[in-house]
Motif scaffolding. Structure first.
Motif, mmCIF file in Angstrom:
data_model
loop_
_atom_site.group_PDB
_atom_site.id
_atom_site.type_symbol
_atom_site.label_atom_id
_atom_site.label_comp_id
_atom_site.label_asym_id
_atom_site.label_seq_id
_atom_site.Cartn_x
_atom_site.Cartn_y
_atom_site.Cartn_z
ATOM 1 N N LEU A 186 62.607 73.344 0.978
ATOM 2 C CA LEU A 186 63.591 72.292 0.727
ATOM 3 C C LEU A 186 64.480 72.040 1.937
ATOM 4 O O LEU A 186 64.997 70.932 2.114
ATOM 5 C CB LEU A 186 64.444 72.668 -0.482
ATOM 6 C CG LEU A 186 63.715 72.635 -1.831
ATOM 7 C CD1 LEU A 186 64.571 73.278 -2.913
ATOM 8 C CD2 LEU A 186 63.343 71.206 -2.208
ATOM 9 N N ALA A 187 64.683 73.054 2.771
ATOM 10 C CA ALA A 187 65.583 72.923 3.925
ATOM 11 C C ALA A 187 64.913 72.296 5.138
ATOM 12 O O ALA A 187 65.588 72.042 6.148
ATOM 13 C CB ALA A 187 66.143 74.294 4.294
ATOM 14 N N LEU A 188 63.617 72.038 5.103
ATOM 15 C CA LEU A 188 62.919 71.491 6.263
ATOM 16 C C LEU A 188 63.529 70.163 6.693
ATOM 17 O O LEU A 188 63.841 69.303 5.864
ATOM 18 C CB LEU A 188 61.437 71.277 5.940
ATOM 19 C CG LEU A 188 60.578 72.523 5.750
ATOM 20 C CD1 LEU A 188 59.183 72.128 5.293
ATOM 21 C CD2 LEU A 188 60.500 73.344 7.028
ATOM 22 N N ALA A 189 63.674 70.002 7.992
ATOM 23 C CA ALA A 189 64.141 68.744 8.574
ATOM 24 C C ALA A 189 63.134 68.340 9.649
ATOM 25 O O ALA A 189 63.344 68.584 10.844
ATOM 26 C CB ALA A 189 65.539 68.901 9.154
ATOM 27 N N PRO A 190 62.018 67.742 9.263
ATOM 28 C CA PRO A 190 60.921 67.525 10.210
ATOM 29 C C PRO A 190 61.223 66.455 11.251
ATOM 30 O O PRO A 190 61.992 65.523 11.017
ATOM 31 C CB PRO A 190 59.774 67.085 9.298
ATOM 32 C CG PRO A 190 60.436 66.496 8.106
ATOM 33 C CD PRO A 190 61.688 67.296 7.904
ATOM 34 N N ASP A 191 60.608 66.622 12.404
ATOM 35 C CA ASP A 191 60.559 65.580 13.419
ATOM 36 C C ASP A 191 59.328 64.743 13.071
ATOM 37 O O ASP A 191 58.198 65.082 13.430
ATOM 38 C CB ASP A 191 60.425 66.218 14.805
ATOM 39 C CG ASP A 191 60.381 65.189 15.923
ATOM 40 O OD1 ASP A 191 60.091 64.005 15.640
ATOM 41 O OD2 ASP A 191 60.620 65.561 17.085
#
Length: 302
Positions: A186-191
């Motif tokens: 849930l915490a992923l902040a993808p490029d």
């Protein structure tokens, strides 16, 4: 000097109104699942017509119901994204079946049989819920190490964060990695730009879900086992992804002790509440199911 007449133009087919439905799939409340548009009575439409409609609806998938070409099928379905056609996709299997049933469709046998480019896909009814039989994987096995590192970097992870990885391609081309927890997923902040050209699924276990038994195969599963996120070509995040869950389930059965029935959640970061239910039969058949909720019914001019 006489001139030849210009060639006669071929008149375009006259548009007509066709039955149309839009549904929320993998959610039992409106605007919480993955929307699907369905054009019924689509015989006579060209692939170009279908692609134009799919671009216009601008949903992840739009399906078109056609007369079957296989005598074992109840109907045929073609699946289009805004940019192209897919041989198979998960939530279109369930949403299309629900739209067909609501329009008066009656299966020839105990189960609904859909013909698509990937073959014949069975759909079973369990009360108001539907489930499709997971098709075999077209590609499995581990990813190349360079690709694992590329995915990890694009997702803002260290390589050591990836506990496992595999191809789980049943048509759309999914790759998947496993992380240590649902919270990490849930915490992923993808490029998103660095994911361009890849279709990547990510999963992690919810707290307390690591044990071998989450359900007995008969009673509903009360707590989800995994959190899943899906990033399609271009890094766009998909709300709830049946084909990915089907591939993940096949992979998980080779990776961890699994119960005969479990569930997974998806879409929280997009404001959705997707719930996918998986049932593994002793025969080896995997059923991927959930709620289907009609939200729009009417006609479309095509």
């Amino acid at each position: 000097m006489p001139t030849s007449a210009p060639p006669a133009s071929v008149p375009a087919a006259t548009p007509r109104r066709r039955p149309f439905a839009q549904l929320d799939v993998f959610a039992d409340r409106p605007q919480r699942g993955n929307p699907l548009a369905v054009v019924l009575e689509a015989d006579g439409l060209s692939a170009e017509d279908m692609q134009r409609v799919a671009r216009w609806t601008n949903l992840s998938e739009t399906t078109f119901l056609l007369s079957p070409t296989d005598p074992g099928a109840d109907y045929r379905v073609r699946i289009f994204t805004p940019t192209g056609e897919l041989p198979f996709a998960g939530h279109p299997m369930l949403g299309t079946a629900r739209a067909w049933l609501d329009a008066g469709g009656v299966p020839a046998g105990e189960r609904i049989v859909q013909e698509c480019a990937a073959g014949l896909i069975e759909v079973r009814r369990d009360g108001e819920r539907l489930a499709f039989a997971a098709p075999p994987l077209l590609r499995s096995g581990p990813l190349d190490e360079d690709e694992v590192r590329r995915i990890a970097e694009a997702l803002g992870l260290e390589r050591a964060d990836v506990l496992g990885h595999a191809w789980v391609d049943n048509g759309p081309g999914w790759r998947v990695i496993e992380l240590g927890s649902a919270a990490r997923v849930l915490a992923l902040a993808p490029d998103r730009g660095r994911l361009d050209g890849l279709k990547v699924g990510v999963l992690g276990a919810h707290p307390g879900a690591e044990g071998p038994s989450s359900g007995n195969g008969r009673e509903p599963v009360s707590e989800p086992r995994y959190e899943v996120r899906a990033f399609t070509t271009g890094g766009v995040e998909d709300p709830v992804t049946g084909s990915l869950h089907a591939g993940i389930a096949q992979w998980m059965l080779t990776r961890h002790p699994m119960p005969p029935r479990w569930s997974a959640t998806q879409g929280a970061v997009l404001g959705r509440a997707g719930l996918v239910e998986i049932t593994a039969e002793p025969s080896g058949t995997l059923w991927i199911g959930g709620a289907t909720l009609p939200t729009i019914q009417g006609t479309i001019l095509v």
